[in-house]
Design a protein around this motif. Structure first.
Motif, PDB file in Angstrom:
ATOM      1  N   TYR A 185       0.796  -1.218   0.000  1.00 33.30           N
ATOM      2  CA  TYR A 185       0.000   0.000   0.000  1.00 33.30           C
ATOM      3  C   TYR A 185       0.835   1.278   0.000  1.00 33.30           C
ATOM      4  CZ  TYR A 185      -3.499  -3.454   0.924  1.00 33.30           C
ATOM      5  OH  TYR A 185      -4.308  -4.557   0.812  1.00 33.30           O
ATOM      6  N   VAL A 186       2.141   1.118  -0.081  1.00 32.83           N
ATOM      7  CA  VAL A 186       3.051   2.260  -0.014  1.00 32.83           C
ATOM      8  C   VAL A 186       3.968   2.214  -1.236  1.00 32.83           C
ATOM      9  CG1 VAL A 186       4.875   3.327   1.382  1.00 32.83           C
ATOM     10  CG2 VAL A 186       2.958   2.202   2.506  1.00 32.83           C
ATOM     11  N   SER A 187       4.243   3.362  -1.829  1.00 39.45           N
ATOM     12  CA  SER A 187       5.125   3.395  -3.003  1.00 39.45           C
ATOM     13  C   SER A 187       6.524   2.895  -2.623  1.00 39.45           C
ATOM     14  CB  SER A 187       5.225   4.825  -3.554  1.00 39.45           C
ATOM     15  OG  SER A 187       5.981   5.643  -2.678  1.00 39.45           O
ATOM     16  N   SER A 188       7.235   2.360  -3.594  1.00 38.32           N
ATOM     17  CA  SER A 188       8.579   1.838  -3.308  1.00 38.32           C
ATOM     18  C   SER A 188       9.516   2.957  -2.857  1.00 38.32           C
ATOM     19  CB  SER A 188       9.147   1.088  -4.511  1.00 38.32           C
ATOM     20  OG  SER A 188       9.245   1.939  -5.628  1.00 38.32           O
ATOM     21  N   GLY A 189       9.349   4.163  -3.383  1.00 42.06           N
ATOM     22  CA  GLY A 189      10.181   5.279  -2.956  1.00 42.06           C
ATOM     23  C   GLY A 189       9.947   5.639  -1.507  1.00 42.06           C
ATOM     24  N   GLU A 190       8.689   5.657  -1.093  1.00 42.28           N
ATOM     25  CA  GLU A 190       8.372   5.962   0.311  1.00 42.28           C
ATOM     26  C   GLU A 190       8.851   4.837   1.213  1.00 42.28           C
ATOM     27  OE1 GLU A 190       7.503   7.808   3.665  1.00 42.28           O
ATOM     28  OE2 GLU A 190       7.556   8.704   1.678  1.00 42.28           O
ATOM     29  N   TRP A 191       8.702   3.605   0.753  1.00 34.45           N
ATOM     30  CA  TRP A 191       9.172   2.452   1.527  1.00 34.45           C
ATOM     31  C   TRP A 191      10.673   2.582   1.776  1.00 34.45           C
ATOM     32  CZ3 TRP A 191       6.084  -0.572   4.120  1.00 34.45           C
ATOM     33  CH2 TRP A 191       6.557  -1.769   4.648  1.00 34.45           C
ATOM     34  N   ASP A 192      11.417   2.942   0.742  1.00 40.21           N
ATOM     35  CA  ASP A 192      12.864   3.132   0.887  1.00 40.21           C
ATOM     36  C   ASP A 192      13.180   4.276   1.841  1.00 40.21           C
ATOM     37  OD1 ASP A 192      13.495   1.042  -0.832  1.00 40.21           O
ATOM     38  OD2 ASP A 192      13.716   2.352  -2.582  1.00 40.21           O
ATOM     39  N   ASP A 193      12.404   5.351   1.782  1.00 36.79           N
ATOM     40  CA  ASP A 193      12.602   6.482   2.696  1.00 36.79           C
ATOM     41  C   ASP A 193      12.391   6.057   4.152  1.00 36.79           C
ATOM     42  OD1 ASP A 193      13.064   8.091   0.509  1.00 36.79           O
ATOM     43  OD2 ASP A 193      11.136   9.143   0.617  1.00 36.79           O
ATOM     44  N   VAL A 194      11.363   5.271   4.389  1.00 35.43           N
ATOM     45  CA  VAL A 194      11.084   4.797   5.748  1.00 35.43           C
ATOM     46  C   VAL A 194      12.222   3.906   6.230  1.00 35.43           C
ATOM     47  CG1 VAL A 194       9.568   3.291   7.117  1.00 35.43           C
ATOM     48  CG2 VAL A 194       8.581   5.032   5.619  1.00 35.43           C
ATOM     49  N   LYS A 195      12.641   2.980   5.393  1.00 33.41           N
ATOM     50  CA  LYS A 195      13.734   2.085   5.770  1.00 33.41           C
ATOM     51  C   LYS A 195      15.007   2.862   6.097  1.00 33.41           C
ATOM     52  CE  LYS A 195      14.644  -1.609   3.481  1.00 33.41           C
ATOM     53  NZ  LYS A 195      14.878  -2.593   2.426  1.00 33.41           N
ATOM     54  N   ALA A 196      15.251   3.952   5.388  1.00 24.43           N
ATOM     55  CA  ALA A 196      16.472   4.745   5.581  1.00 24.43           C
ATOM     56  C   ALA A 196      16.511   5.419   6.948  1.00 24.43           C
ATOM     57  CB  ALA A 196      16.598   5.784   4.474  1.00 24.43           C
ATOM     58  N   VAL A 197      15.360   5.630   7.568  1.00 21.92           N
ATOM     59  CA  VAL A 197      15.304   6.266   8.884  1.00 21.92           C
ATOM     60  C   VAL A 197      15.710   5.280   9.985  1.00 21.92           C
ATOM     61  CG1 VAL A 197      13.729   7.343  10.567  1.00 21.92           C
ATOM     62  CG2 VAL A 197      13.550   7.914   8.143  1.00 21.92           C
ATOM     63  N   PHE A 198      15.512   3.999   9.743  1.00 20.20           N
ATOM     64  CA  PHE A 198      15.808   2.979  10.743  1.00 20.20           C
ATOM     65  C   PHE A 198      17.279   2.577  10.691  1.00 20.20           C
ATOM     66  CE2 PHE A 198      11.271   2.676  10.401  1.00 20.20           C
ATOM     67  CZ  PHE A 198      10.847   2.280  11.658  1.00 20.20           C
ATOM     68  N   PRO A 199      17.865   2.224  11.849  1.00 22.58           N
ATOM     69  CA  PRO A 199      19.242   1.715  11.835  1.00 22.58           C
ATOM     70  C   PRO A 199      19.306   0.423  11.023  1.00 22.58           C
ATOM     71  CG  PRO A 199      18.273   1.587  14.051  1.00 22.58           C
ATOM     72  CD  PRO A 199      17.280   2.250  13.167  1.00 22.58           C
ATOM     73  N   GLY A 200      20.474   0.120  10.485  1.00 20.30           N
ATOM     74  CA  GLY A 200      20.647  -1.011   9.584  1.00 20.30           C
ATOM     75  C   GLY A 200      20.045  -2.317  10.036  1.00 20.30           C
ATOM     76  N   SER A 201      20.281  -2.700  11.299  1.00 16.74           N
ATOM     77  CA  SER A 201      19.764  -3.993  11.785  1.00 16.74           C
ATOM     78  C   SER A 201      18.235  -4.003  11.809  1.00 16.74           C
ATOM     79  CB  SER A 201      20.307  -4.302  13.173  1.00 16.74           C
ATOM     80  OG  SER A 201      19.835  -3.343  14.111  1.00 16.74           O
ATOM     81  N   LEU A 202      17.646  -2.849  12.071  1.00 13.99           N
ATOM     82  CA  LEU A 202      16.186  -2.768  12.108  1.00 13.99           C
ATOM     83  C   LEU A 202      15.610  -2.588  10.705  1.00 13.99           C
ATOM     84  CD1 LEU A 202      13.839  -2.943  14.003  1.00 13.99           C
ATOM     85  CD2 LEU A 202      14.129  -0.537  14.554  1.00 13.99           C
ATOM     86  N   ALA A 203      16.311  -1.863   9.865  1.00  9.51           N
ATOM     87  CA  ALA A 203      15.851  -1.684   8.480  1.00  9.51           C
ATOM     88  C   ALA A 203      15.793  -3.024   7.754  1.00  9.51           C
ATOM     89  CB  ALA A 203      16.770  -0.723   7.745  1.00  9.51           C
ATOM     90  N   ALA A 204      16.604  -3.975   8.181  1.00 13.53           N
ATOM     91  CA  ALA A 204      16.655  -5.278   7.524  1.00 13.53           C
ATOM     92  C   ALA A 204      15.350  -6.068   7.670  1.00 13.53           C
ATOM     93  CB  ALA A 204      17.819  -6.102   8.085  1.00 13.53           C
TER      94      ALA A 204
END
Length: 144
Positions: free
Chosen positions: A120-139
């Motif tokens: 339900y979220v664009s891939s660009g927004e999904w990537d933006d959200v992931k970028a806010v999280f630290p690496g281990s959590l973004a995974a």
């Protein structure tokens, strides 16, 4: 299909029920575990929301289906965002806000909800959200 007497509301309720059903199926719950799928959705949405910056929180929320957006913002305190948390703290918060037994582990529950939400979220927004999280959590966020 729900019949509220107002077609726009019917569509919103049906879409929210569809998301909950997708969570149930993806997690492997038997049919009609709406209370559990709702609690899982709410726990993951609130924990992720609280980790995001205010701007990113709003951008992400804008893409959610209408009723899910209401769940997402319920109880939000922008003045307290972002709340820094490790991967372990993230899962602890999800678990504390999910009042049911978990068949596997909290990480699997969170991954399941995030995988459903990704649709339900664009891939660009999904990537933006992931970028806010630290690496281990973004995974834990599925790839777009």
């Amino acid at each position: 299909m729900v019949d509220t007497g107002f077609s726009s509301f019917d569509v919103m309720v049906d879409k929210a029920n569809h998301v909950l059903k997708e969570i149930e199926q993806a997690y492997g719950w038997p049919k009609d575990r709406r209370k559990q799928s709702y609690a899982a959705l709410r726990a993951v949405l609130h924990t992720a929301r609280d980790r995001l910056t205010v701007d990113e929180c709003v951008q992400f929320g804008a893409q959610l289906p209408t009723l899910l957006r209401g769940i997402y913002y319920d109880g939000w305190k922008p003045s307290e965002a972002p709340m820094k948390m490790s991967k372990e703290e993230f899962f602890t918060r999800v678990r504390e806000n999910f009042p049911y037994a978990i068949d596997s582990d909290t990480e699997q529950l969170a991954r399941t909800v995030l995988k459903v939400l990704q649709q339900y979220v664009s891939s660009g927004e999904w990537d933006d959200v992931k970028a806010v999280f630290p690496g281990s959590l973004a995974a834990i966020f599925p790839q777009p």
